[in-house]
Design an enzyme around this catalytic site. Structure first.
Site, short mmCIF file in Angstrom:
data_model
loop_
_atom_site.label_atom_id
_atom_site.label_comp_id
_atom_site.label_asym_id
_atom_site.label_seq_id
_atom_site.Cartn_x
_atom_site.Cartn_y
_atom_site.Cartn_z
N ARG A 148 -0.64 -8.48 -1.80
CA ARG A 148 0.17 -7.37 -2.29
C ARG A 148 1.62 -7.70 -1.99
O ARG A 148 1.92 -8.44 -1.05
CB ARG A 148 -0.21 -6.06 -1.59
CG ARG A 148 -1.66 -5.62 -1.77
CD ARG A 148 -1.92 -4.33 -0.98
NE ARG A 148 -3.27 -3.85 -1.15
CZ ARG A 148 -4.29 -4.11 -0.31
NH1 ARG A 148 -4.06 -4.86 0.77
NH2 ARG A 148 -5.49 -3.63 -0.53
N LYS A 172 -3.13 -2.60 3.96
CA LYS A 172 -3.02 -1.14 4.00
C LYS A 172 -3.61 -0.60 5.30
O LYS A 172 -4.62 -1.10 5.79
CB LYS A 172 -3.75 -0.53 2.80
CG LYS A 172 -3.03 -0.75 1.47
CD LYS A 172 -3.73 -0.01 0.35
CE LYS A 172 -2.97 -0.13 -0.96
NZ LYS A 172 -3.62 0.62 -2.06
N HIS A 244 2.00 -7.63 -8.69
CA HIS A 244 0.58 -7.27 -8.69
C HIS A 244 -0.18 -8.05 -9.77
O HIS A 244 -1.39 -8.29 -9.64
CB HIS A 244 0.41 -5.77 -8.91
CG HIS A 244 -0.95 -5.27 -8.55
ND1 HIS A 244 -1.35 -5.09 -7.25
CD2 HIS A 244 -2.01 -4.91 -9.33
CE1 HIS A 244 -2.59 -4.65 -7.24
NE2 HIS A 244 -3.01 -4.54 -8.48
N HIS A 270 -10.03 -5.27 0.26
CA HIS A 270 -10.54 -4.00 -0.24
C HIS A 270 -11.65 -3.48 0.66
O HIS A 270 -12.55 -4.23 1.03
CB HIS A 270 -11.11 -4.16 -1.66
CG HIS A 270 -10.08 -4.40 -2.69
ND1 HIS A 270 -10.34 -5.02 -3.90
CD2 HIS A 270 -8.75 -4.10 -2.73
CE1 HIS A 270 -9.24 -5.10 -4.61
NE2 HIS A 270 -8.26 -4.54 -3.92
N TYR A 279 -10.53 -5.22 -10.63
CA TYR A 279 -9.73 -6.42 -10.86
C TYR A 279 -10.45 -7.48 -11.68
O TYR A 279 -9.83 -8.32 -12.30
CB TYR A 279 -9.35 -7.06 -9.51
CG TYR A 279 -8.34 -6.27 -8.73
CD1 TYR A 279 -7.01 -6.65 -8.70
CD2 TYR A 279 -8.72 -5.15 -8.01
CE1 TYR A 279 -6.08 -5.93 -7.98
CE2 TYR A 279 -7.80 -4.42 -7.29
CZ TYR A 279 -6.48 -4.82 -7.28
OH TYR A 279 -5.58 -4.10 -6.56
#
Length: 299
Positions: A148, A172, A244, A270, A279
């Site tokens: 990212r 994240k 991205h 993820h 994706y």
């Protein structure tokens, strides 16, 4: 407490209790401030513990005129989290968001670049300029590791475990993962670090930051977007791309060359395999190859 006090308390909860990223907290805060502005503009004096669903619904109706479904959904997500927090802390006895529906946004797939597109983007980088080797290392890392943009700009020199063949990425929710790095990506990072970065006057506090601007400070996310968009214009690429897009291309190309979803999920960071599936859209040609290669009755 006024709105600002409740919002600050909510920010603290998201960071400490929920472990959410700075970007998510900033987005939620921005949307709550947008609601506050709406109340001020319409002379509506009401606190977070007294506001009713009708007022919130009118706010959403007003802002939705200038937002797409995805942006609307993000605002609703932030508001639901905020009022759920107030309910959890016993500031309210009800949640005014319960009857407000989230718009259906579907699964939007960003454009995928071909390997030739990516080669053309990288070839268009002017290596005669001081930032040329840095920009090449940036694109090679985005595509080679599937990062990212926020993960890229926060990458540290101390996160490079080249002897072991990995880099440590903070994703994240401040969750770390180790991503394998190819020899070619490693080569371009080292070339930048040893031939360009070591000649910069590095600003205090950025000594360990890998990718720096000309002032010796950490690059911004916006700067990465600009670098990629300028290169797309330079090669006349007729696609709307962003950092991205390189991450999406990384996952798609891996799958098309035989990688399994679980491995791609781990590399992308993820939590759910269903997120990874977004994706890895496949064309019919690739599906035919899968059947011909692996089905027991392929003959």
């Amino acid at each position: 407490m006024n709105w600002n006090s409740y919002i600050k308390s909510f920010q603290h909860y998201l960071k400490i209790e929920r472990g959410m990223s700075k970007n998510t907290i900033d987005n939620y805060t921005f949307d709550l401030q947008r609601l506050c502005s709406y109340l001020d503009e319409n002379n509506i004096s009401v606190s977070p513990i007294k506001i009713e669903d009708e007022t919130i619904q009118q706010f959403i109706y007003t802002v939705s005129k200038e937002l797409n479904a995805r942006s609307q959904a993000r605002i609703l997500s932030g508001l639901k989290s905020f009022f759920s927090y107030l309910l959890f802390e016993d500031y309210r006895t009800d949640n005014p968001m319960e009857l407000i529906e989230t718009p259906k946004i579907g699964r939007k797939l960003p454009d995928t670049l071909s390997i030739q597109d990516i080669d053309n983007l990288i070839a268009a980088i002017d290596l005669s300029k001081d930032e040329g080797h840095r920009n090449k290392a940036i694109l090679e890392t985005l595509y080679g590791c599937g990062l990212r943009v926020s993960e890229l700009v926060n990458l540290k020199i101390s996160d490079l475990f080249f002897d072991e063949g990995f880099i440590k990425v903070t994703g994240k929710g401040s969750k770390d993962r180790f991503v394998p790095i190819a020899k070619s990506t490693k080569k371009h990072i080292l070339l930048y670090k040893d031939s360009t970065r070591n000649h910069l006057q590095i600003a205090k506090g950025h000594e360990d930051t890998l990718f720096l601007n000309r002032r010796g400070k950490q690059l911004t996310r916006a700067m990465i977007f600009t670098i990629i968009k300028d290169l797309a214009v330079k090669i006349n690429l007729q696609k709307k791309i962003s950092p991205h897009t390189l991450r999406h291309s990384f996952a798609t190309h891996l799958l098309e060359n035989g990688a399994d979803l679980r491995s791609i999920q781990m590399m992308l960071g993820h939590e759910s395999i269903t997120t990874t599936e977004i994706y890895v859209h496949l064309d019919k040609k690739h599906l035919t190859q899968i059947i011909n290669s692996f089905h027991p009755r392929k003959n």
